[in-house]
Write an enzyme that holds these catalytic residues in place. Structure first.
Site, PDB file in Angstrom:
ATOM      1  N   HIS A 156      26.050  49.353  57.834  1.00  0.00           N
ATOM      2  CA  HIS A 156      25.310  50.154  58.820  1.00  0.00           C
ATOM      3  C   HIS A 156      25.462  51.641  58.545  1.00  0.00           C
ATOM      4  O   HIS A 156      26.318  52.049  57.764  1.00  0.00           O
ATOM      5  CB  HIS A 156      25.735  49.826  60.257  1.00  0.00           C
ATOM      6  CG  HIS A 156      27.157  50.166  60.623  1.00  0.00           C
ATOM      7  ND1 HIS A 156      28.196  49.274  60.518  1.00  0.00           N
ATOM      8  CD2 HIS A 156      27.718  51.314  61.094  1.00  0.00           C
ATOM      9  CE1 HIS A 156      29.315  49.839  60.936  1.00  0.00           C
ATOM     10  NE2 HIS A 156      29.060  51.089  61.283  1.00  0.00           N
ATOM     11  N   GLU A 158      24.050  52.442  64.065  1.00  0.00           N
ATOM     12  CA  GLU A 158      25.039  52.688  65.118  1.00  0.00           C
ATOM     13  C   GLU A 158      24.793  54.095  65.659  1.00  0.00           C
ATOM     14  O   GLU A 158      24.526  55.025  64.866  1.00  0.00           O
ATOM     15  CB  GLU A 158      26.459  52.607  64.510  1.00  0.00           C
ATOM     16  CG  GLU A 158      27.563  52.870  65.522  1.00  0.00           C
ATOM     17  CD  GLU A 158      28.965  52.746  64.899  1.00  0.00           C
ATOM     18  OE1 GLU A 158      29.100  52.827  63.672  1.00  0.00           O
ATOM     19  OE2 GLU A 158      29.925  52.569  65.671  1.00  0.00           O
TER      20      GLU A 158
HETATM   21 CO    CO Z   1      30.500  52.325  62.265  1.00  0.00          CO
END
Ligand code: CO
Length: 134
Positions: free
Chosen positions: A79, A130
């Protein structure tokens, strides 16, 4: 709305080997492993001049990283994390645009002790995103 790139997270099959590679081959400043039982991961942070790299390794049963490593046995980018000033305002705005927030939709406390949320990768070109409130 989004600010700086806080970190890029890479799932790794061997945390010690990956840490050593960043330390020795790439000459980076590599931190000590940190267990994050709430997130099912052990994390190593690597400080770069403009951002961080977060090495992720599964911790315990049902780690969210294990399935990723099963599909990507040599590891891979898991991510990216963008900073936001107000995570609730960011979430509400994103949901209005049709983006899906993972889990309950309520922020959790992330690896840096700050509130985080994850956005569905199918809504962001196959990238798990995120958001971290800084
Ligand atoms: Co992270």
């Amino acid at each position: 709305m989004i600010g700086r790139l806080n970190h890029v997270a890479i799932a790794v099959p061997d945390l010690e080997a990956a840490s050593e590679q960043y330390r020795t081959a790439l000459g980076a400043k590599v931190g000590a492993p940190q267990d994050e039982p709430d997130h099912g991961v052990t994390v190593v942070f690597i400080e770069l001049p403009n951002t961080k790299i977060e090495l992720l390794y599964p911790l315990g049963e049902n780690s969210p990283i294990q399935g990723f490593l099963d599909k990507n046995p040599s590891g891979g980018i898991h991510h990216v994390c963008y900073e936001v000033d107000d995570i609730i305002a960011a979430r509400d705005h994103l949901q209005q645009t049709g983006a899906r927030v993972l889990g309950t939709g309520e922020p959790k406390i992330g690896a840096h002790g700050k509130p985080v949320l994850f956005l569905h990768p199918k809504d962001f070109n196959g990238t798990l995103v995120e958001l971290e409130q800084v």
